[in-house]
Design a protein around this motif. Structure first.
Motif, PDB file in Angstrom:
ATOM      1  N   ARG A  39       0.897  -1.261   0.454  1.00 22.91           N
ATOM      2  CA  ARG A  39      -0.259   0.412   0.223  1.00 22.91           C
ATOM      3  C   ARG A  39       0.758   1.112  -0.248  1.00 22.91           C
ATOM      4  NH1 ARG A  39      -3.371  -2.848   4.341  1.00 22.91           N
ATOM      5  NH2 ARG A  39      -5.099  -3.596   3.305  1.00 22.91           N
ATOM      6  N   PRO A  42      -1.257   4.119   4.552  1.00 22.62           N
ATOM      7  CA  PRO A  42      -2.107   3.113   4.867  1.00 22.62           C
ATOM      8  C   PRO A  42      -3.622   3.291   4.772  1.00 22.62           C
ATOM      9  CG  PRO A  42      -0.956   4.809   6.169  1.00 22.62           C
ATOM     10  CD  PRO A  42      -0.375   5.025   5.257  1.00 22.62           C
ATOM     11  N   GLU A  43      -4.644   4.126   4.359  1.00 22.82           N
ATOM     12  CA  GLU A  43      -5.001   4.427   3.929  1.00 22.82           C
ATOM     13  C   GLU A  43      -5.375   4.188   2.910  1.00 22.82           C
ATOM     14  OE1 GLU A  43      -8.145   4.666   6.059  1.00 22.82           O
ATOM     15  OE2 GLU A  43      -6.036   4.410   7.785  1.00 22.82           O
ATOM     16  N   THR A  44      -3.841   3.174   1.704  1.00 16.88           N
ATOM     17  CA  THR A  44      -4.949   3.518   0.110  1.00 16.88           C
ATOM     18  C   THR A  44      -4.816   1.917   0.208  1.00 16.88           C
ATOM     19  OG1 THR A  44      -2.671   3.979  -0.243  1.00 16.88           O
ATOM     20  CG2 THR A  44      -3.774   5.563  -0.541  1.00 16.88           C
ATOM     21  N   TRP A  45      -5.110   1.141  -1.207  1.00 10.16           N
ATOM     22  CA  TRP A  45      -5.460   0.394  -1.456  1.00 10.16           C
ATOM     23  C   TRP A  45      -4.146  -0.283  -2.278  1.00 10.16           C
ATOM     24  CZ3 TRP A  45     -11.184  -0.037  -3.247  1.00 10.16           C
ATOM     25  CH2 TRP A  45     -11.768  -0.016  -2.616  1.00 10.16           C
ATOM     26  N   SER A  82     -15.056   0.875   1.612  1.00  8.19           N
ATOM     27  CA  SER A  82     -13.591   0.292   2.343  1.00  8.19           C
ATOM     28  C   SER A  82     -14.128  -0.358   3.115  1.00  8.19           C
ATOM     29  CB  SER A  82     -12.844   2.040   3.105  1.00  8.19           C
ATOM     30  OG  SER A  82     -12.784   2.832   2.203  1.00  8.19           O
ATOM     31  N   THR A  86     -11.663  -4.255   4.263  1.00  7.33           N
ATOM     32  CA  THR A  86     -11.600  -4.687   5.038  1.00  7.33           C
ATOM     33  C   THR A  86     -12.452  -5.843   5.556  1.00  7.33           C
ATOM     34  OG1 THR A  86     -11.124  -2.675   5.833  1.00  7.33           O
ATOM     35  CG2 THR A  86     -12.080  -4.138   7.956  1.00  7.33           C
TER      36      THR A  86
END
Length: 166
Positions: A39, A42-45, A82, A86
Motif C-alpha cells: 500500500r 496506510p489508508e490506500t488500497w 472501505s 476490510t
C-alpha cells in the motif's frame, strides 16, 4: 450527472465499458508479486485490493443497471467500499477469480446496454446517498470505473518504484 447523451456518446461509453476488463487485467499483469499487496499509504488500497474491489463493485453495478431499467421505482443502495475491503479481507481473496467475475459481469451487461430503448436511457431512480440517479448516471460512472482503477494500479507501482526507502 448528465441529463442527456446522444446515442453516439452512449456508444462510446459502452465501448469504454466493454474494454475496461482488458485494461484492468493489463495493469494488474505489470505488478510484481512483491508489490501486489503493498500500500502506498496506510489508508490506500494495494493493487490486489483494487482488483478485488473492482469485482465487488462491478457485480453490484450490474445489479444496479438492471434495477434502474426494470423496476418501476428503482432504489439504488449505496455501500461503504472501505468497509467491504476490510470485512471481506480483500487480501485473502483471489485476484484471478475477481478478474474472471469482472469479465463475466461486463460481458453479460454489454448486450443489455446496447439494446436499451430511449425510454430506458431516460429512466430515473433514487440513490440512497446521492439522490436522483438514472441510467445515464450509471453509464458515465461505470464506463470508466475499472479503467480509472487500472490507472490507480499503475500509480501504486510507480510509487513503489520511486519510494525513498529502497
Amino acid at each position: 450527472m448528465p441529463t442527456v447523451l446522444n446515442s453516439d456518446d452512449r456508444d462510446l461509453l459502452i465501448a469504454e465499458y466493454e474494454r475496461g476488463p482488458s485494461v484492468l487485467r493489463a495493469a494488474w499483469e505489470t505488478v510484481p508479486e512483491a508489490v501486489a499487496k503493498w500500500r502506498p499509504a496506510p489508508e490506500t488500497w494495494s493493487a490486489h485490493e483494487i482488483v478485488v474491489h473492482c469485482a465487488d463493485s462491478e457485480t453490484y453495478a450490474a445489479t444496479r443497471i438492471r434495477l434502474l431499467v426494470a423496476e418501476k421505482e428503482p432504489l439504488v443502495l449505496g455501500y461503504d467500499q472501505s468497509a467491504w475491503a476490510t470485512v471481506f479481507n480483500y487480501h485473502a481473496l483471489s485476484t484471478e477469480r475477481a478478474l474472471a467475475s469482472i469479465d463475466a459481469v461486463r460481458a453479460g451487461t454489454v448486450p443489455i446496454l446496447r439494446n436499451l430503448s430511449e425510454a430506458s436511457w431516460a429512466k430515473m431512480g433514487r440513490h440512497t446517498e446521492s439522490g436522483p440517479y438514472g441510467t445515464l448516471d450509471w453509464l458515465t460512472t461505470y464506463a470508466a470505473h475499472v479503467t480509472n482503477h487500472a490507472r490507480q494500479i499503475e500509480r501504486n507501482l510507480e510509487a513503489f518504484r520511486s519510494r525513498a526507502d529502497r
